[in-house]
Motif scaffolding. Structure first.
Motif, PDB file in Angstrom:
ATOM      1  N   HIS A 149       0.855  -1.205   0.000  1.00 47.88           N
ATOM      2  CA  HIS A 149       0.000   0.000   0.000  1.00 47.88           C
ATOM      3  C   HIS A 149       0.885   1.247   0.000  1.00 47.88           C
ATOM      4  O   HIS A 149       0.591   2.240  -0.672  1.00 47.88           O
ATOM      5  N   PHE A 175     -16.492   3.655   9.489  1.00 48.93           N
ATOM      6  CA  PHE A 175     -17.342   4.328   8.487  1.00 48.93           C
ATOM      7  C   PHE A 175     -18.456   3.374   8.043  1.00 48.93           C
ATOM      8  O   PHE A 175     -19.629   3.749   7.993  1.00 48.93           O
ATOM      9  N   ASP A 176     -18.074   2.144   7.705  1.00 45.17           N
ATOM     10  CA  ASP A 176     -19.047   1.189   7.160  1.00 45.17           C
ATOM     11  C   ASP A 176     -20.097   0.781   8.187  1.00 45.17           C
ATOM     12  O   ASP A 176     -21.274   0.642   7.871  1.00 45.17           O
ATOM     13  N   GLY A 224     -18.807   3.770   3.488  1.00 43.98           N
ATOM     14  CA  GLY A 224     -17.909   4.929   3.588  1.00 43.98           C
ATOM     15  C   GLY A 224     -18.193   6.014   2.556  1.00 43.98           C
ATOM     16  O   GLY A 224     -18.435   7.174   2.911  1.00 43.98           O
ATOM     17  N   GLY A 242      -4.751   3.631   1.038  1.00 41.60           N
ATOM     18  CA  GLY A 242      -5.961   2.897   1.441  1.00 41.60           C
ATOM     19  C   GLY A 242      -7.234   3.597   0.990  1.00 41.60           C
ATOM     20  O   GLY A 242      -7.227   4.802   0.684  1.00 41.60           O
ATOM     21  N   GLY A 243      -8.335   2.839   0.951  1.00 42.31           N
ATOM     22  CA  GLY A 243      -9.604   3.334   0.407  1.00 42.31           C
ATOM     23  C   GLY A 243     -10.143   4.595   1.068  1.00 42.31           C
ATOM     24  O   GLY A 243     -10.755   5.441   0.404  1.00 42.31           O
ATOM     25  N   VAL A 244      -9.904   4.758   2.376  1.00 40.36           N
ATOM     26  CA  VAL A 244     -10.454   5.922   3.094  1.00 40.36           C
ATOM     27  C   VAL A 244      -9.750   7.222   2.671  1.00 40.36           C
ATOM     28  O   VAL A 244     -10.251   8.320   2.929  1.00 40.36           O
ATOM     29  N   ALA A 300      -9.860   8.425  -0.016  1.00 41.29           N
ATOM     30  CA  ALA A 300     -10.789   9.117  -0.925  1.00 41.29           C
ATOM     31  C   ALA A 300     -11.697  10.080  -0.159  1.00 41.29           C
ATOM     32  O   ALA A 300     -12.375  10.906  -0.766  1.00 41.29           O
ATOM     33  N   ASN A 301     -11.722   9.980   1.144  1.00 42.32           N
ATOM     34  CA  ASN A 301     -12.684  10.762   1.932  1.00 42.32           C
ATOM     35  C   ASN A 301     -12.463  12.277   1.821  1.00 42.32           C
ATOM     36  O   ASN A 301     -11.354  12.775   2.011  1.00 42.32           O
ATOM     37  N   CYS A 314      -5.028   3.293  -4.495  1.00 42.49           N
ATOM     38  CA  CYS A 314      -5.298   3.414  -3.059  1.00 42.49           C
ATOM     39  C   CYS A 314      -6.056   2.194  -2.562  1.00 42.49           C
ATOM     40  O   CYS A 314      -5.768   1.642  -1.511  1.00 42.49           O
ATOM     41  N   THR A 315      -7.061   1.779  -3.333  1.00 39.09           N
ATOM     42  CA  THR A 315      -7.830   0.596  -2.949  1.00 39.09           C
ATOM     43  C   THR A 315      -6.985  -0.645  -3.293  1.00 39.09           C
ATOM     44  O   THR A 315      -5.945  -0.520  -3.944  1.00 39.09           O
ATOM     45  N   ASP A 316      -7.406  -1.818  -2.853  1.00 39.22           N
ATOM     46  CA  ASP A 316      -6.583  -3.016  -3.056  1.00 39.22           C
ATOM     47  C   ASP A 316      -6.370  -3.278  -4.547  1.00 39.22           C
ATOM     48  O   ASP A 316      -7.327  -3.264  -5.334  1.00 39.22           O
TER      49      ASP A 316
HETATM   50  O1  KG4 Z   1      -8.511  -0.086   0.590  1.00 37.41           O
HETATM   51  P1  KG4 Z   1      -9.926  -0.572   0.420  1.00 37.41           P
HETATM   52  O2  KG4 Z   1     -10.533  -0.529  -0.943  1.00 37.41           O
HETATM   53  O3  KG4 Z   1     -10.069  -2.053   0.873  1.00 37.41           O
HETATM   54  C1  KG4 Z   1      -9.608  -2.562   2.070  1.00 37.41           C
HETATM   55  O4  KG4 Z   1     -10.351  -2.458   3.048  1.00 37.41           O
HETATM   56  O5  KG4 Z   1      -8.474  -3.087   2.083  1.00 37.41           O
HETATM   57  O6  KG4 Z   1     -10.799   0.281   1.429  1.00 37.41           O
HETATM   58  C2  KG4 Z   1     -12.194   0.126   1.508  1.00 37.41           C
HETATM   59  C3  KG4 Z   1     -12.696   0.998   2.632  1.00 37.41           C
HETATM   60  C4  KG4 Z   1     -14.152   0.745   2.969  1.00 37.41           C
HETATM   61  O7  KG4 Z   1     -14.283   0.684   4.360  1.00 37.41           O
HETATM   62  C5  KG4 Z   1     -14.848   1.976   2.380  1.00 37.41           C
HETATM   63  O8  KG4 Z   1     -16.040   2.304   3.024  1.00 37.41           O
HETATM   64  C6  KG4 Z   1     -13.801   3.023   2.608  1.00 37.41           C
HETATM   65  O9  KG4 Z   1     -12.575   2.388   2.265  1.00 37.41           O
HETATM   66  N1  KG4 Z   1     -13.995   4.219   1.780  1.00 37.41           N
HETATM   67  C7  KG4 Z   1     -14.336   5.423   2.266  1.00 37.41           C
HETATM   68  C8  KG4 Z   1     -14.480   6.296   1.158  1.00 37.41           C
HETATM   69  N2  KG4 Z   1     -14.216   5.583   0.025  1.00 37.41           N
HETATM   70  C9  KG4 Z   1     -13.911   4.310   0.427  1.00 37.41           C
HETATM   71  N3  KG4 Z   1     -14.522   5.830   3.535  1.00 37.41           N
HETATM   72  C10 KG4 Z   1     -14.842   7.113   3.725  1.00 37.41           C
HETATM   73  N4  KG4 Z   1     -15.010   7.998   2.722  1.00 37.41           N
HETATM   74  C11 KG4 Z   1     -14.828   7.648   1.441  1.00 37.41           C
HETATM   75  N5  KG4 Z   1     -14.997   8.524   0.451  1.00 37.41           N
END
Ligand code: KG4
Ligand code: ZN
Length: 334
Positions: A115, A166-167, A180, A270-272, A274-275, A301-303
């Protein structure tokens, strides 16, 4: 000699393959598993089955679209951990068989290290040493990055990951999974000062995000007793208030770490990442504290397997290979 590596990622719910050639990512093929949506979370057994279905087509597409043939490959890389054991096993078994059949070396990659190395896929790249905050559905870690393969975890969550918070909050508000991004969209229209949720401060540079979900649960229960339509009528304000608390907890420790280590170069993964709330706070910190902030493209950023390929490239150069007896490690450390 060209260094061409096929990389596989299968630690959670994305099946991905990527080809890297002499340090340049040629593609990043990702098959997302939508089956988990209706269960409101990743179901490990279903994730393993979906990886089995998706892996060969994804590898095939990565090879075809890159123009690199199997005989051009110098090594095959895979995520050894951390992640879901059954999901990891699919990728590890495939990579071992592939390396054995082609008589090429095998490279194991730590998903969390990858990551961070996603920051080296595209320019501009951060300079060492830097701090990386990795925030996703499965992880929340603060890492001091001294070099490509020399990293130290200086803080992490002691319970839920921030993406999980968040979820889970989004689920309590009746939003789809993963919640999220939905919560973020609502939060942008709400008042973050409308309600207050607790800020949990853990010792040193660690985090805790499990308290907020319980706080939201009780908050909704108490208010729904008084007003049946409380959630519908206040959705945007609730989302904005929860989001602000979560981001505040992240920023508190990030600022503390930066000050303690005298580091101004900050990376987010990581996915967050993007917040919108987190991005806004980081922008403000750039002005206020003179930080230089790096956020990779969302695709990285995501997996994804491109980050695994990037990490594998550095390991190949250092001659760090793995033997065929390797097995996955669900709780692998950096
Ligand atoms: O890195 P990722 O795609 O997968 C792993 O968990 O490894 O991250 C996904 C996470 C989820 O919990 C999703 O709700 C969160 O990232 N996420 C966000 C946003 N976009 C994705 N959380 C808050 N705000 C966002 N815009
Ligand atoms: Zn991840």
């Amino acid at each position: 000699m060209n260094i061409n590596i096929l990389a596989i990622e299968s630690s959670c719910d994305e099946t991905s393959a990527s080809i890297i050639s002499n340090g340049k990512i040629l593609n990043n093929i990702v098959a997302t598993q939508s089956i988990h949506e209706k269960y409101g979370g990743v179901v490990p057994e279903l994730a393993s089955r979906a990886h089995q279905q998706h892996l060969i087509p994804v590898v095939h597409e990565a090879l075809q679209s890159s123009g690199i043939t199997k005989s051009d490959l110098s090594a095959v890389a895979f995520t050894r951990g951390p992640g879901l054991m059954g999901a990891l096993m699919v990728g590890v078994s495939f990579a071992k068989a592939f390396a054995y059949a082609l008589k090429i070396p095998l490279i194991e990659v730590n998903h969390m290290q990858a990551h961070i190395l996603a920051h080296f896929i595209d320019e501009p790249v951060p300079e060492f040493p830097f701090l990386c905050l990795t925030v996703s559905g499965g992880h929340t870690q603060l890492v001091l990055v001294k070099d490509f393969l020399n990293m130290e975890v200086i803080g992490e969550t002691l319970d839920d990951a921030v993406g999980e918070a968040f979820d889970k909050t989004a689920k309590l508000l009746g939003l789809p999974y993963p919640g999220g991004p939905y919560l973020d969209r609502l939060a942008q229209k709400g008042n973050p000062k409308a309600f207050s949720f607790p800020i949990t401060e853990m010792p040193e540079l660690n985090f805790s995000f499990s308290g907020i979900k319980t706080a939201v649960l009780y908050f909704l229960r108490d208010n729904l007793k008084k007003d049946n339509h409380f959630v519908e009528n206040n959705l945007e304000d609730i989302a904005a208030s929860v989001q602000q608390s979560l981001i505040k907890m992240l920023m508190l420790k990030l600022e503390k770490a930066a000050a303690h280590h005298h580091i101004n170069t900050i990376a987010i993964a990581g996915g967050v990442s993007a917040n919108s709330g987190l991005r806004k706070e980081l922008e403000a910190a750039t002005e206020r504290l003179g930080w230089e902030v790096f956020v990779p493209k969302l695709e990285y950023c995501t997996d994804n397997a491109a980050m695994i390929a990037m990490a594998a490239h550095y390991k190949f150069i250092k001659g760090e290979f793995t033997d065929l007896e390797v097995t996955p490690i669900a709780k692998m450390k950096i």
